[in-house]
Design a protein around this motif. Sequence first.
Motif, PDB file in Angstrom:
ATOM      1  N   ASN A   1      60.859  46.287  20.701  1.00 44.78           N
ATOM      2  CA  ASN A   1      60.711  46.644  21.998  1.00 44.78           C
ATOM      3  C   ASN A   1      59.112  47.185  21.969  1.00 44.78           C
ATOM      4  O   ASN A   1      58.528  47.141  23.178  1.00 44.78           O
ATOM      5  N   GLU A   2      58.879  47.862  20.962  1.00 43.45           N
ATOM      6  CA  GLU A   2      57.541  48.522  21.223  1.00 43.45           C
ATOM      7  C   GLU A   2      56.460  47.301  21.131  1.00 43.45           C
ATOM      8  O   GLU A   2      55.397  47.426  21.771  1.00 43.45           O
ATOM      9  N   TRP A   3      56.777  46.407  20.420  1.00 46.51           N
ATOM     10  CA  TRP A   3      55.888  45.076  20.306  1.00 46.51           C
ATOM     11  C   TRP A   3      55.623  44.392  21.641  1.00 46.51           C
ATOM     12  O   TRP A   3      54.538  44.128  21.962  1.00 46.51           O
ATOM     13  N   LEU A   4      56.755  44.317  22.092  1.00 49.81           N
ATOM     14  CA  LEU A   4      56.573  43.638  23.393  1.00 49.81           C
ATOM     15  C   LEU A   4      56.241  44.481  24.463  1.00 49.81           C
ATOM     16  O   LEU A   4      55.456  43.942  25.515  1.00 49.81           O
ATOM     17  N   ASN A   5      56.344  45.630  24.510  1.00 51.48           N
ATOM     18  CA  ASN A   5      55.510  46.725  25.438  1.00 51.48           C
ATOM     19  C   ASN A   5      53.989  46.463  25.359  1.00 51.48           C
ATOM     20  O   ASN A   5      53.265  46.572  26.374  1.00 51.48           O
ATOM     21  N   VAL A   6      53.739  46.410  24.159  1.00 51.89           N
ATOM     22  CA  VAL A   6      52.383  46.119  23.931  1.00 51.89           C
ATOM     23  C   VAL A   6      51.738  44.854  24.442  1.00 51.89           C
ATOM     24  O   VAL A   6      50.566  44.828  25.014  1.00 51.89           O
ATOM     25  N   LEU A   7      52.586  43.670  24.100  1.00 47.61           N
ATOM     26  CA  LEU A   7      52.312  42.602  24.557  1.00 47.61           C
ATOM     27  C   LEU A   7      52.040  42.551  26.028  1.00 47.61           C
ATOM     28  O   LEU A   7      51.050  42.089  26.651  1.00 47.61           O
ATOM     29  N   GLN A   8      52.849  43.211  26.801  1.00 44.53           N
ATOM     30  CA  GLN A   8      52.694  43.083  28.401  1.00 44.53           C
ATOM     31  C   GLN A   8      51.618  44.184  28.657  1.00 44.53           C
ATOM     32  O   GLN A   8      50.972  43.711  29.803  1.00 44.53           O
ATOM     33  N   SER A   9      51.401  45.080  27.972  1.00 50.87           N
ATOM     34  CA  SER A   9      50.120  45.928  28.261  1.00 50.87           C
ATOM     35  C   SER A   9      48.912  45.446  28.261  1.00 50.87           C
ATOM     36  O   SER A   9      47.906  45.318  28.970  1.00 50.87           O
ATOM     37  N   ILE A  10      48.779  44.424  27.150  1.00 54.35           N
ATOM     38  CA  ILE A  10      47.525  43.520  26.947  1.00 54.35           C
ATOM     39  C   ILE A  10      47.169  42.601  28.249  1.00 54.35           C
ATOM     40  O   ILE A  10      45.978  42.337  28.449  1.00 54.35           O
TER      41      ILE A  10
END
Length: 547
Positions: free
Chosen positions: A440-449
Amino acid sequence: MSAHAVPGAAGDAGAARADDEARALLPASAPGGDHGDAGTSSGGEEEEDLEERAFEASEKVLVSISDDPDADADLEAQLASSSGSPPFSWRKLWLFTGPGFLMSIAFLDPGNLEGDLQAGAAAGDTLLWLLMWATAMGLLVQLLAARLGVATGRHLAELCRDEYPDWARRALWLMAEVAMVGADIQEVIGSAIAIKILSNGYLPLWAGVVITALDCFIFLSLENYGVRKLEAVFAVLIATMAVSFAWMFTDTKPNGKDLLIGILVPKLSSKTIRQAVGVVGCVIMPHNVFLHSALVQSRKIDPKKEYQVREALRYYSIESTVALAISFMINLFVTTVFAKGFYGSKEAGSIGLENAGQYLQEKFGGGFLPILYIWGIGLLAAGQSSTITGTYAGQFIMGGFLNLRLKKWLRALITRSFAIVPTIIVALFFDSSDALDVLNEWLNVLQSIQIPFALIPLITLVSKEQVMGVFRIGRKMQAVTWTVAALLITINGYLLLDFFSSEIRGPLYGSLLCVAVLAYASFILYLILRGTEISNQMIVAIRKRLS
């Protein structure tokens, strides 16, 4: 003569069959589109038929004040000839109600709910004020998206296709697809967790993912009954979330005084900065900006008639504000429930979407209906509704950027495959609470980018008179929107910096990250400066040096 005619006839028949097969994948023409002599069709109409549309003419909802078409025509003629605004009508507000509520589901998806529960557990009620202002910023962005769609008659992906050169358009499309897939994985996993809870653990995570994948076909069947029927189903899902989380709210009996102080008094400490960034970062979903600019075209509005556009913007503004006010209340319920139960406890640092239901059950138990199942019902409604709107958004993004004229079932199947295949892989290999939290942390980062690649084109387009005409936003509103965009991009930049500084180790990975950051920042700078006087002067200077 006949000996030569047979091969030609066979060739024509083969070509006809190929045309029929290709036409079978295209959406059906609007009623009346095939009548009359083909030779009398204008070139403009033929070109328009080749354009991808968010909604065909036959699918759009007719917006009228009364049941008498003649009376509506007379009233429209009066409004067109006068400079005054049309009178407010509750009936028209009801007819315009729908797109804003579909848009609001992105504010209630499982990723947002996880952000809410973690903020409540770690910071108590102290971040409720930030949740309120973050929702207000989200409302501003969504109103701009609605303005763009109504005033131009086209959605953001279509306009980006015309606005940017081919390389930039493809890059923006890729970013939008990646953001959508990232959001969709979270939403599908959220639904799968809810199914696991409601089945008492009988159905594993991967089985829940497969069941959730079938919502694509449910969605397609709903579309056949019309836009209003689809909107009604989403209204039921939002109501299910509201009732479920309000039930939890009343069961846990949070402190009303702390709640009001949390909403009205801004408070932020160094210990809660990460949760604060998460609250703001979850509000702007890149694919939702594309979605809302397309959904508003589901009503029959002529963008060439100024009074119709003004009236539509008026009702859409009211509807979107009400929809996001409801979403704010639902998010508030979730945050305060977990603040009441886990703020200051040893579980606060380890709570996530996968284990939240069990923690709730251990803390509060259950009376008539165990709180674990209430949470599961609300989470299932959030996951199912957001995965369907994700499919919707994926159709508009793919069709708009690539101008694909495919039947909706085919586009939905392609869009759904982009998310379901990686999600099933995730479900098979990440079937534990700790692994899902890392994912979930990686997916949040992906969307933030991806956030700048939806916000910057949106603000650029609504500020251009060539695109918006009289409906372009003024200088003051441009200053406000660019300030909000800069704030959101800065907050998400902090999240990215914090994440990568803890995850990236070694000179090789550090060097690769620096290169990626440089390319990322350069593209953002290009989008901001493109078409401005500064960029034009830079281009002229570069050309002089090269010549």
